[in-house]
Every structure is written in structure tokens, then in C-alpha cells.
Write a protein that holds these residues in place. Structure first.
Motif, PDB file in Angstrom:
ATOM      1  N   MET A   1       0.838  -1.195   0.000  1.00  0.00           N
ATOM      2  CA  MET A   1       0.000   0.000   0.000  1.00  0.00           C
ATOM      3  C   MET A   1       0.878   1.251   0.000  1.00  0.00           C
ATOM      4  SD  MET A   1      -3.017  -0.782   2.797  1.00  0.00           S
ATOM      5  CE  MET A   1      -4.246   0.354   2.221  1.00  0.00           C
ATOM      6  N   LEU A   2       0.315   2.317  -0.483  1.00  0.00           N
ATOM      7  CA  LEU A   2       1.018   3.595  -0.465  1.00  0.00           C
ATOM      8  C   LEU A   2       0.985   4.191   0.939  1.00  0.00           C
ATOM      9  CD1 LEU A   2      -0.347   5.165  -3.777  1.00  0.00           C
ATOM     10  CD2 LEU A   2       1.841   3.992  -3.411  1.00  0.00           C
ATOM     11  N   LYS A   3       2.002   5.010   1.239  1.00  0.00           N
ATOM     12  CA  LYS A   3       2.080   5.625   2.570  1.00  0.00           C
ATOM     13  C   LYS A   3       0.813   6.390   2.921  1.00  0.00           C
ATOM     14  CE  LYS A   3       7.070   6.183   2.778  1.00  0.00           C
ATOM     15  NZ  LYS A   3       8.172   7.150   2.844  1.00  0.00           N
ATOM     16  N   ALA A   4       0.266   7.127   1.973  1.00  0.00           N
ATOM     17  CA  ALA A   4      -0.940   7.919   2.253  1.00  0.00           C
ATOM     18  C   ALA A   4      -2.099   7.011   2.666  1.00  0.00           C
ATOM     19  CB  ALA A   4      -1.328   8.756   1.036  1.00  0.00           C
ATOM     20  N   GLU A   5      -2.236   5.867   2.005  1.00  0.00           N
ATOM     21  CA  GLU A   5      -3.301   4.922   2.342  1.00  0.00           C
ATOM     22  C   GLU A   5      -3.056   4.295   3.713  1.00  0.00           C
ATOM     23  OE1 GLU A   5      -4.520   2.985  -1.893  1.00  0.00           O
ATOM     24  OE2 GLU A   5      -2.455   2.647  -1.236  1.00  0.00           O
ATOM     25  N   LEU A   6      -1.796   3.921   3.970  1.00  0.00           N
ATOM     26  CA  LEU A   6      -1.451   3.330   5.264  1.00  0.00           C
ATOM     27  C   LEU A   6      -1.641   4.342   6.390  1.00  0.00           C
ATOM     28  CD1 LEU A   6       1.709   1.389   4.112  1.00  0.00           C
ATOM     29  CD2 LEU A   6      -0.359   0.337   5.065  1.00  0.00           C
ATOM     30  N   ARG A   7      -1.263   5.586   6.125  1.00  0.00           N
ATOM     31  CA  ARG A   7      -1.415   6.648   7.121  1.00  0.00           C
ATOM     32  C   ARG A   7      -2.890   6.798   7.497  1.00  0.00           C
ATOM     33  NH1 ARG A   7       1.598  10.258   4.507  1.00  0.00           N
ATOM     34  NH2 ARG A   7       3.492   9.654   5.598  1.00  0.00           N
ATOM     35  N   LYS A   8      -3.758   6.805   6.501  1.00  0.00           N
ATOM     36  CA  LYS A   8      -5.196   6.941   6.745  1.00  0.00           C
ATOM     37  C   LYS A   8      -5.743   5.718   7.486  1.00  0.00           C
ATOM     38  CE  LYS A   8      -9.551   7.855   4.387  1.00  0.00           C
ATOM     39  NZ  LYS A   8     -10.211   8.107   3.105  1.00  0.00           N
ATOM     40  N   TYR A 124       2.695   3.388  11.197  1.00  0.00           N
ATOM     41  CA  TYR A 124       2.781   2.018  10.700  1.00  0.00           C
ATOM     42  C   TYR A 124       4.241   1.700  10.394  1.00  0.00           C
ATOM     43  CZ  TYR A 124       2.076  -2.150   7.899  1.00  0.00           C
ATOM     44  OH  TYR A 124       2.121  -3.433   7.443  1.00  0.00           O
ATOM     45  N   CYS A 125       4.573   0.409  10.487  1.00  0.00           N
ATOM     46  CA  CYS A 125       5.893  -0.091  10.107  1.00  0.00           C
ATOM     47  C   CYS A 125       5.672  -1.440   9.428  1.00  0.00           C
ATOM     48  CB  CYS A 125       6.756  -0.264  11.357  1.00  0.00           C
ATOM     49  SG  CYS A 125       8.369  -1.001  11.039  1.00  0.00           S
ATOM     50  N   ASP A 126       6.296  -1.642   8.274  1.00  0.00           N
ATOM     51  CA  ASP A 126       6.088  -2.913   7.576  1.00  0.00           C
ATOM     52  C   ASP A 126       7.102  -3.968   8.000  1.00  0.00           C
ATOM     53  OD1 ASP A 126       8.437  -2.491   6.061  1.00  0.00           O
ATOM     54  OD2 ASP A 126       7.367  -2.089   4.189  1.00  0.00           O
ATOM     55  N   GLN A 127       7.062  -5.133   7.355  1.00  0.00           N
ATOM     56  CA  GLN A 127       7.896  -6.277   7.716  1.00  0.00           C
ATOM     57  C   GLN A 127       9.374  -6.086   7.378  1.00  0.00           C
ATOM     58  OE1 GLN A 127       5.083  -6.251   5.827  1.00  0.00           O
ATOM     59  NE2 GLN A 127       3.906  -8.130   6.071  1.00  0.00           N
ATOM     60  N   LYS A 128       9.707  -4.965   6.735  1.00  0.00           N
ATOM     61  CA  LYS A 128      11.107  -4.665   6.404  1.00  0.00           C
ATOM     62  C   LYS A 128      11.651  -3.492   7.228  1.00  0.00           C
ATOM     63  CE  LYS A 128      10.888  -6.310   1.652  1.00  0.00           C
ATOM     64  NZ  LYS A 128      11.081  -5.934   0.242  1.00  0.00           N
ATOM     65  N   GLY A 129      10.833  -2.957   8.121  1.00  0.00           N
ATOM     66  CA  GLY A 129      11.273  -1.822   8.929  1.00  0.00           C
ATOM     67  C   GLY A 129      11.001  -0.477   8.301  1.00  0.00           C
ATOM     68  N   ASP A 161       1.407  -6.090   8.596  1.00  0.00           N
ATOM     69  CA  ASP A 161       0.770  -7.119   7.780  1.00  0.00           C
ATOM     70  C   ASP A 161       0.686  -6.747   6.305  1.00  0.00           C
ATOM     71  OD1 ASP A 161      -1.182  -5.199   7.987  1.00  0.00           O
ATOM     72  OD2 ASP A 161      -2.727  -6.516   8.780  1.00  0.00           O
ATOM     73  N   GLU A 162       1.285  -5.617   5.924  1.00  0.00           N
ATOM     74  CA  GLU A 162       1.338  -5.232   4.516  1.00  0.00           C
ATOM     75  C   GLU A 162       2.582  -4.372   4.294  1.00  0.00           C
ATOM     76  OE1 GLU A 162      -2.515  -3.522   4.032  1.00  0.00           O
ATOM     77  OE2 GLU A 162      -2.408  -2.836   6.080  1.00  0.00           O
ATOM     78  N   TYR A 163       3.048  -4.323   3.053  1.00  0.00           N
ATOM     79  CA  TYR A 163       4.284  -3.609   2.733  1.00  0.00           C
ATOM     80  C   TYR A 163       4.014  -2.163   2.325  1.00  0.00           C
ATOM     81  CZ  TYR A 163       6.759  -8.013   2.925  1.00  0.00           C
ATOM     82  OH  TYR A 163       7.308  -9.198   3.369  1.00  0.00           O
ATOM     83  N   VAL A 164       4.990  -1.311   2.605  1.00  0.00           N
ATOM     84  CA  VAL A 164       4.972   0.071   2.134  1.00  0.00           C
ATOM     85  C   VAL A 164       5.490   0.037   0.701  1.00  0.00           C
ATOM     86  CG1 VAL A 164       5.894   2.396   2.456  1.00  0.00           C
ATOM     87  CG2 VAL A 164       5.410   0.971   4.472  1.00  0.00           C
ATOM     88  N   ASP A 165       4.662   0.449  -0.247  1.00  0.00           N
ATOM     89  CA  ASP A 165       5.025   0.369  -1.665  1.00  0.00           C
ATOM     90  C   ASP A 165       5.840   1.558  -2.163  1.00  0.00           C
ATOM     91  OD1 ASP A 165       3.728  -2.085  -2.009  1.00  0.00           O
ATOM     92  OD2 ASP A 165       1.816  -1.122  -2.505  1.00  0.00           O
ATOM     93  N   ASP A 166       5.716   2.688  -1.490  1.00  0.00           N
ATOM     94  CA  ASP A 166       6.404   3.891  -1.983  1.00  0.00           C
ATOM     95  C   ASP A 166       7.505   4.345  -1.021  1.00  0.00           C
ATOM     96  OD1 ASP A 166       4.375   4.566  -0.163  1.00  0.00           O
ATOM     97  OD2 ASP A 166       3.983   6.510  -1.101  1.00  0.00           O
ATOM     98  N   VAL A 167       8.473   3.453  -0.802  1.00  0.00           N
ATOM     99  CA  VAL A 167       9.647   3.802   0.009  1.00  0.00           C
ATOM    100  C   VAL A 167      10.518   4.733  -0.831  1.00  0.00           C
ATOM    101  CG1 VAL A 167      11.681   2.911   1.205  1.00  0.00           C
ATOM    102  CG2 VAL A 167       9.541   1.608   1.234  1.00  0.00           C
ATOM    103  N   TRP A 168      10.944   5.844  -0.220  1.00  0.00           N
ATOM    104  CA  TRP A 168      11.736   6.834  -0.932  1.00  0.00           C
ATOM    105  C   TRP A 168      13.219   6.653  -0.639  1.00  0.00           C
ATOM    106  CZ3 TRP A 168       7.988  10.840   1.434  1.00  0.00           C
ATOM    107  CH2 TRP A 168       6.762  10.754   0.792  1.00  0.00           C
ATOM    108  N   GLU A 169      14.024   7.215  -1.492  1.00  0.00           N
ATOM    109  CA  GLU A 169      15.479   7.097  -1.396  1.00  0.00           C
ATOM    110  C   GLU A 169      16.021   7.585  -0.056  1.00  0.00           C
ATOM    111  OE1 GLU A 169      19.256   9.213  -3.576  1.00  0.00           O
ATOM    112  OE2 GLU A 169      17.543   8.666  -4.828  1.00  0.00           O
ATOM    113  N   ASN A 170      15.444   8.660   0.498  1.00  0.00           N
ATOM    114  CA  ASN A 170      15.941   9.235   1.750  1.00  0.00           C
ATOM    115  C   ASN A 170      15.326   8.613   2.998  1.00  0.00           C
ATOM    116  OD1 ASN A 170      17.624  10.996   0.395  1.00  0.00           O
ATOM    117  ND2 ASN A 170      16.072  12.580   0.251  1.00  0.00           N
ATOM    118  N   ASP A 171      14.371   7.687   2.827  1.00  0.00           N
ATOM    119  CA  ASP A 171      13.763   7.025   3.979  1.00  0.00           C
ATOM    120  C   ASP A 171      14.793   6.120   4.654  1.00  0.00           C
ATOM    121  OD1 ASP A 171      11.362   8.203   3.353  1.00  0.00           O
ATOM    122  OD2 ASP A 171      10.411   6.380   2.595  1.00  0.00           O
ATOM    123  N   ILE A 172      14.858   6.188   5.957  1.00  0.00           N
ATOM    124  CA  ILE A 172      15.770   5.335   6.722  1.00  0.00           C
ATOM    125  C   ILE A 172      14.910   4.369   7.527  1.00  0.00           C
ATOM    126  CG2 ILE A 172      17.540   5.279   8.513  1.00  0.00           C
ATOM    127  CD1 ILE A 172      18.384   8.099   7.561  1.00  0.00           C
TER     128      ILE A 172
END
Length: 191
Positions: A1-8, A124-129, A161-172
Motif C-alpha cells: 500500500m502507499l504511505k498515504a493509504e497506510l497513514r489513513k 505504521y511499520c512494515d515487515q522490512k522496517g 501485515d502489509e508492505y509500504v510500496d512507496d519507500v523513498w530514497e531518503n527514507d531510513i
């Protein structure tokens, strides 16, 4: 899911918790943190102060424990557009800012960046951190400046239980996630 959707989605899930549920889950998260990490006297912990209206994890439990056990406590404060780190003590005076966040009256940045732990707010935090926060990027900036040994730890009421699809280059990403039921490590065998 996209961050905006997960945030909501996770903002709504958090809002659905009763105050008693949120407090009980916060206590479970605290107990899991203490059991897993066992912080020691003189270690340095950077921990956010919760925003009650957003039903954030009640980190006041953590702060009281740390201060009672001579663990050094640092909290974030936004000054202008910068996040600074202020060391707090039992006698530190706090005030509510314009966003409803309790923060130290002092604007004196500790200059500290060699934290043992950074306890991080998130929605939210996904299974990859990969973390979904409020979208301001303050913690990505903090993470860029902490020592390599600092454990970056998210706390959340909900398991991933779901992945963040729009991880950005500067996200740590986080090193760990503490939930009411478990502690997840994202260090892939580096412990």
C-alpha cells in the motif's frame, strides 16, 4: 500500500482504540521493550513525548522508568524547522506547543547524537522496517545524524501485515519494531 493509504488506515485503527485499550497496549509495549533491550544505567535514550489527541503510544511510562533507573533521557523539540534533542530530568519544565505536543520549555540542544536507543513515533511499520510517520521527515533527519550503533526502534499498537510500496530514497528504515505482543528485528542477522 502507499504511505498515504497506510497513514489513513492506521490513523483510523488508532482512533478506534478506547483510552483504556491504548494504555494497556502501551504498557505491553513498554514491558516488551524493557524485557528485550534491558536498558542500563547511564545509557542514553531518545524518546518522543506522546500526543494524547493522536493516541500515540504512552511513552511517559518509558520516561518515568528511565529517569527512576538513571538512564539518560532525551526528547525531541521542533525549533523553527529543525528537530533538536533536549536532555530531560525529573525537574524539567514542559509546556504544550501549538501542535498540542508537550515539550521542554528550554531550547538548549544537547548536541548529543550517540544515543543507545531512539524510540520512534510512527503510524505504521512494515515487515522490512519501513516506517510511515506523519510525513514531515524529522526522524529521517535525526537518523542521518545519530551514531551507527544507535538502535532505531519503532513502537506500534499493530503488527505489520502489509508492505509500504512507496519507500523513498531518503527514507531510513528502523532496526526494530516493538508491539504489544512481540519485538521484531530488521537487522538480518547482524545482531
Amino acid at each position: 500500500m502507499l504511505k498515504a493509504e497506510l497513514r489513513k488506515k492506521y490513523t483510523q485503527k488508532r482512533k478506534a482504540l478506547s483510552p483504556d485499550e491504548a494504555f494497556l497496549l502501551s504498557e505491553n509495549i513498554f514491558e516488551n521493550f524493557i524485557h528485550y533491550f534491558n536498558p542500563k544505567e547511564s545509557e542514553k535514550v531518545h524518546v518522543f513525548v506522546p500526543i494524547p489527541v493522536r493516541k500515540e503510544i504512552d511513552t511517559q511510562i518509558f520516561i518515568h522508568y528511565f529517569l527512576a533507573h538513571n538512564i539518560r533521557v532525551y526528547v525531541p523539540k521542533i525549533v523553527g524547522d529543525q528537530l533538536i534533542n533536549i536532555e530531560v530530568f525529573e525537574e524539567t519544565v514542559f509546556e504544550i506547543n501549538n501542535w498540542g505536543i508537550s515539550e521542554p520549555v528550554s531550547n538548549e540542544d544537547s548536541g548529543e547524537n550517540a544515543f543507545d536507543y531512539v524510540i520512534t513515533p510512527l503510524l505504521y511499520c512494515d515487515q522490512k522496517g519501513n516506517r510511515v510517520g506523519y510525513g514531515k521527515g524529522f526522524y529521517d533527519g535525526l537518523f542521518q545524524n545519530v551514531s551507527a550503533e544507535t538502535k532505531k526502534i519503532g513502537v506500534n499498537y499493530f503488527d505489520p501485515d502489509e508492505y509500504v510500496d512507496d519507500v523513498w530514497e531518503n527514507d531510513i528504515s528502523l532496526d526494530y519494531l516493538v508491539t504489544p505482543t512481540k519485538v521484531l528485528s530488521f537487522l538480518s542477522g547482524l545482531e
